[in-house]
Scaffold this active site. Structure first.
Site, mmCIF file in Angstrom:
data_model
loop_
_atom_site.group_PDB
_atom_site.id
_atom_site.type_symbol
_atom_site.label_atom_id
_atom_site.label_comp_id
_atom_site.label_asym_id
_atom_site.label_seq_id
_atom_site.Cartn_x
_atom_site.Cartn_y
_atom_site.Cartn_z
ATOM 1 N N HIS A 1 -2.801 -21.767 -3.934
ATOM 2 C CA HIS A 1 -1.562 -21.133 -3.493
ATOM 3 C C HIS A 1 -0.366 -21.623 -4.303
ATOM 4 C CE1 HIS A 1 -3.230 -19.922 0.712
ATOM 5 N NE2 HIS A 1 -3.519 -19.057 -0.229
ATOM 6 N N ARG B 1 11.235 5.931 -0.460
ATOM 7 C CA ARG B 1 9.918 6.490 -0.174
ATOM 8 C C ARG B 1 9.637 6.445 1.323
ATOM 9 N NH1 ARG B 1 4.912 3.508 -2.862
ATOM 10 N NH2 ARG B 1 5.301 2.062 -1.137
ATOM 11 N N ARG C 1 -8.430 -1.143 -8.113
ATOM 12 C CA ARG C 1 -7.626 -2.128 -8.838
ATOM 13 C C ARG C 1 -7.665 -3.504 -8.201
ATOM 14 N NH1 ARG C 1 -1.980 -1.668 -6.648
ATOM 15 N NH2 ARG C 1 -1.940 0.053 -5.166
ATOM 16 N N CYS D 1 7.630 4.749 -11.419
ATOM 17 C CA CYS D 1 7.976 3.597 -10.578
ATOM 18 C C CYS D 1 6.827 2.603 -10.475
ATOM 19 C CB CYS D 1 8.395 4.059 -9.181
ATOM 20 S SG CYS D 1 7.146 5.013 -8.291
ATOM 21 N N ARG E 1 10.678 0.701 -0.959
ATOM 22 C CA ARG E 1 9.504 0.738 -0.092
ATOM 23 C C ARG E 1 9.970 0.484 1.340
ATOM 24 N NH1 ARG E 1 8.396 -2.681 -4.420
ATOM 25 N NH2 ARG E 1 6.834 -1.930 -5.902
ATOM 26 N N ASN F 1 0.193 2.744 -10.581
ATOM 27 C CA ASN F 1 -0.807 1.831 -10.008
ATOM 28 C C ASN F 1 -1.931 2.604 -9.330
ATOM 29 O OD1 ASN F 1 1.139 0.056 -10.850
ATOM 30 N ND2 ASN F 1 1.678 -0.686 -8.825
ATOM 31 N N ASP F 2 -1.566 3.464 -8.371
ATOM 32 C CA ASP F 2 -2.585 4.249 -7.683
ATOM 33 C C ASP F 2 -3.162 5.341 -8.585
ATOM 34 O OD1 ASP F 2 -3.153 3.217 -5.151
ATOM 35 O OD2 ASP F 2 -1.280 3.981 -4.326
ATOM 36 N N GLU G 1 0.684 10.298 -7.736
ATOM 37 C CA GLU G 1 -0.205 9.138 -7.744
ATOM 38 C C GLU G 1 -1.667 9.492 -7.514
ATOM 39 O OE1 GLU G 1 1.043 6.427 -4.641
ATOM 40 O OE2 GLU G 1 1.808 8.075 -3.438
#
Length: 862
Positions: free
Chosen positions: A461, A604, A732, A769, A568, A721-722, A698
């Site tokens: 961590h 969003r 991913r 984004c 977000r 990303n998606d 996406e």
């Protein structure tokens, strides 16, 4: 009154009575906390329903836990959402640890003040150790006064051994599953199992290799030593055992979204490491190259064991220390959530769960009961569990023992009053046997240059936090590290995992020059971060920021963001028991707009569902959550949730700066449905000029339908990303595939190009984004394909703007088309590198003189 293990509870309040299932709070109504009953109070004092001991008083004074003489434990909770009052309206009349008699006053209540600020005055009496007792309401009671019989509580057979000791008339639900979490059942996956189990009335256990643990104990679960792909048996017993079994199997078999691709585990301790040619070799945990004086950080010193202690005094001391540490961790957790630091938040969420672990608390309390001081009782309990995890011989679990050592130190500091005042030189390289997460947070406030540890691992961590804060860090340097003298100047070459103990003057000069060059480059970039990013041939590219809160937005605005490209909104909905109401949402969204000055903000709509569950929004288990009820699909399933959010968005002012973005759109009808809802809601609110409405690209179908979507949308924003994982059919978060999920794959670039072409036919702008927007290597390709907005991590705004200023749009358009014919992401990256480095260098040389004369932003090649 009671007879052996049976007990009749008297009413602690006066007022109408209702079953827990009718309480307007899903945590109480679902029975997750246990059986019980609710009262809508009409009197202003809470009384003890039986004789017993006050075992806990909530820090915010709204709840009391009482242990009866027969061992039954009851939570008396006044009102709903009253924790937010922070103690206002409550006066405590007893002390923790005090014995009380039936009918004794516990809390005095200001019902008017509580009613003005709480969701409801409805108060609950809950039996919280339902594994040993059952409660049945007294028949025919619809309204009650203080002291009247309310609940009958009777003992049941212990369920600590679920598979053998329960009545044979009730069969436990059993199932076997392979653990899919990377690294096995370490702290965070164990916390997920615990959280899942607590959502059911049934008791549950995990069985592995001849051992078992309650699902409620993090330490017990980690102590089983379960590795990735080990098969475990899940046993559940209770009225909802089948549902609990399915939920636990899902929690064990599907990796969490925040799990990172597995890195090679470093040895936990390398005591045989030696100094060779003045260099200690370890493992890179966070990259970087720095120099500075060594500073040795020592662990908390525990004084000698005192004599026999008064148990009640030591219990009180430990309880106070635990509350203090819990409050500190909650503050850190809240800060991380507000900054959108998901990994940091997950670490300290796990620490909170460990701090409440019954195995640890019971061990410490038992030692105190036997005459031990609170300091030594806590230390012994934590170190014993550390030894268990260390002895399992699994590096990842041994690293998780560091979280326990962190909690040991934090609570000991609270008990000893150790303020930890340290005179740490600015720019120091800190040395320790093994640092803890709380150590790192403290050190990051002292402007240290780097960290090095004798032990530890690259998956710890501390390593995660160091990378997030940009602090160079090397672990597993061995015991020779601890022999080094404080104050000597060294070089920490974290990129190579090395600590250079005797650097030459020339080497130190090189490191300092390298560091100064990086600092100067960032300063230059930041100096012109507020200037619009314009290509050499006069095309302006908007460089916005991805944020998750008003605080993030303020930082982005200060860093030069041209707007917010992605807010977000999930941060408003998670980690709570009820959805935020319209006013709370409006306040949050308006705050972000206000923080951004006159800049536009893309917000969003809520993107949860699938693997991102909400406690108050139960959804069926899904075999493949990322292909299930996510984003706009969930909004269609629960339109009242989406309508409430849309109303809040329509109320922000000015509407011209607000842009609403819809996630996970896969077809035109989904967009048309929401557009129609917006028109209806706008008419209801009397809004004539509403916010722009955009679609997130996406999923491949959205990219393929970009032209049709652009006909009805005001803008398109690509979530790389998606889009990467859906296009390449690679998760991913999969440890073995994550490195191949590259958004510079030519198939992704073709979809981006198709999106931009489709949008251009309707004069719509396209933004990116996803993470690809923050990669300077991809900037030329993206704007060459037609992207006109890049939404990036706030610290990268200056760098991306500087990169845009190096480029010629016409050249980028010609060059980017050549990328679409390449065969792999690796080939694309190599082409981008060839295009980037010479291009930037030549242009930097050509323009420096002109820019210095004209005061224009200089090119600062990365």
């Amino acid at each position: 009154m009671h007879n052996n293990k049976d007990l009749i509870l008297s009413a602690p309040l006066s007022g109408p009575v209702m079953p827990l299932s009718q309480v307007p709070d899903p945590v109480f109504a679902s029975g997750a906390l246990g059986e019980g009953i609710a009262i809508d109070p009409t009197n202003e004092c809470l009384y003890a329903p039986c004789a017993g001991v006050v075992v806990h008083i909530a820090r915010t004074l709204h709840a009391v836990t009482l242990r009866a003489d027969n061992g039954a434990e009851f939570l008396l909770h006044v009102g709903l959402d009253t924790v937010a009052l922070a103690g206002e309206g409550f006066t405590v009349l007893v002390e923790q640890g005090e014995r009380v008699e039936e009918g004794q006053a516990l809390l005095r209540l200001d019902l008017d003040r509580i009613a003005q600020h709480a969701t409801s005055l409805i108060s609950t009496l809950v039996l919280i150790n339902g594994d040993r007792f059952r409660s049945i309401p007294v028949a025919g009671v619809s309204s009650i006064t203080v002291g009247q019989p309310l609940l009958h509580v009777s003992a049941v057979q212990s369920q600590t051994a679920l598979d053998s000791s329960h009545s044979s008339t009730i069969e436990p639900a059993r199932g076997r599953v392979r653990v899919a979490h990377s690294g096995g059942l370490h702290a965070r996956p164990a916390a997920l199992v615990r959280q899942t189990a607590q959502g059911f009335v049934s008791q549950s256990e995990l069985h592995f290799a001849g051992q078992s643990s309650s699902s409620n104990s993090l330490v017990g679960l980690m102590g089983l030593g379960i590795a990735e792909q080990d098969e475990v048996e899940v046993v559940c017993l209770g009225e909802d055992s089948e549902a609990a079994l399915l939920a636990l199997i899902k929690a064990l078999s599907i990796p969490s979204a925040h799990e990172q691709p597995r890195r090679p585990s470093a040895p936990v301790v390398t005591l045989n490491a030696t100094v060779e040619e003045g260099v200690l070799q370890g493992v890179c945990a966070s990259p970087g190259l720095v120099s500075g004086p060594l500073f040795r950080l020592h662990a908390v010193h525990l004084p000698d064991e005192p004599g026999q202690q008064v148990a009640s005094v030591q219990h009180h001391a430990l309880h106070t220390a635990l509350q203090q540490v819990s409050a500190d961790i909650q503050c850190t957790l809240h800060s991380a959530e507000q900054r959108g630091e998901d990994e940091e938040a997950a670490i300290f969420s796990t620490h909170l769960a460990l701090l409440e672990d019954p195995g640890l608390l019971d061990a410490a309390k038992l030692a105190i009961d036997q005459g031990c001081a609170a300091t030594h009782a806590w230390s012994q309990a934590l170190l014993a569990q550390c030894d268990v995890l260390q002895a399992l011989g699994k590096p990842l679990l041994a690293e998780r023992a560091n979280d326990l050592r962190d909690l040991r130190q934090r609570v000991l500091r609270a008990l000893l009053g150790d303020a930890r005042r340290l005179d740490i030189p600015i720019g120091a390289i800190v040395v320790a046997h093994e640092l803890t997460p709380s150590d790192l947070l403290m050190l990051s406030q002292h402007a240290v240059a780097g960290l090095c540890m004798a032990a530890g691992g690259a998956t710890s961590h501390v390593a995660i936090l160091a990378r997030g804060k940009g602090l160079p860090c090397v672990v597993a340097l061995g015991s020779a590290l601890l022999d080094q003298q404080s104050g000597k100047t060294v070089v920490l070459n974290a990129d190579q995992g090395q600590l250079e103990l005797t650097p030459s003057a020339q080497r130190l000069h090189h490191v300092i020059e390298h560091h100064q060059s990086q600092v100067q480059q960032r300063r230059t970039q930041q100096q012109y971060a507020h200037v619009p990013a314009m290509t050499l041939d006069g095309v302006t590219i908007e460089v916005a920021a991805n944020v998750a809160s008003r605080g993030d937005a303020a930082e982005a605005h200060a860093a030069g963001a041209d707007g917010v490209g992605l807010l977000r909104t999930e941060f408003l909905f998670v980690d709570r028991n009820t959805a935020p109401d319209e006013h709370e949402q409006w306040t949050a969204y308006q705050g972000v707009l206000d923080a951004m000055g006159d800049k536009p903000v893309v917000i969003r709509t809520i993107d949860v569902g699938g693997d991102k569950q909400l406690a108050y929004l139960p959804l069926p288990a899904e075999a493949n959550p990322v292909l299930g009820l996510r984003g706009i699909r969930l909004g269609q399933l629960r339109p009242e949730l989406l309508d409430q959010q849309l109303r809040a968005l329509l109320r922000v002012s000015p509407q011209q700066r607000c842009r609403i973005l819809l996630p996970m759109v896969s077809e035109v009808d989904e967009l048309l449905n929401i557009r129609q809802r917006l028109e209806v809601l706008s008419a209801e609110l009397g809004i004539k000029h509403r916010a722009q409405l955009g679609v997130m690209i996406e999923v491949p179908s959205a990219a393929l339908l970009a032209e049709q979507l652009a006909e009805h949308a005001d803008f398109l924003s690509i979530g790389t990303n998606d889009l990467s994982q859906y296009t390449l059919a690679m998760d991913r978060d999969h440890a073995g595939l994550a490195a191949r999920v590259d958004a510079l794959h030519p198939a992704l670039l073709r979809l981006i190009a198709m999106t931009c072409v489709g949008a251009a036919r309707h004069q719509r702008w396209v933004g990116v984004c996803g993470a690809l927007a923050s990669d300077p290597l991809a900037t030329a390709a993206l704007i060459g394909l037609g992207v006109r907005e890049l939404s990036v991590s706030p610290p990268l705004i200056g760098e991306i703007k500087a990169r845009v200023r190096e480029l010629n749009m016409a050249e980028c358009q010609r060059w980017s088309q050549s990328l679409l014919g390449l065969n792999s992401a690796q080939a694309v990256r190599q082409a981008c590198q060839r295009h980037s480095m010479p291009h930037a260098f030549v242009q930097q040389q050509q323009q420096q003189q002109q820019q210095q004369q004209q005061g224009e932003p200089p090119c600062t090649s990365t």
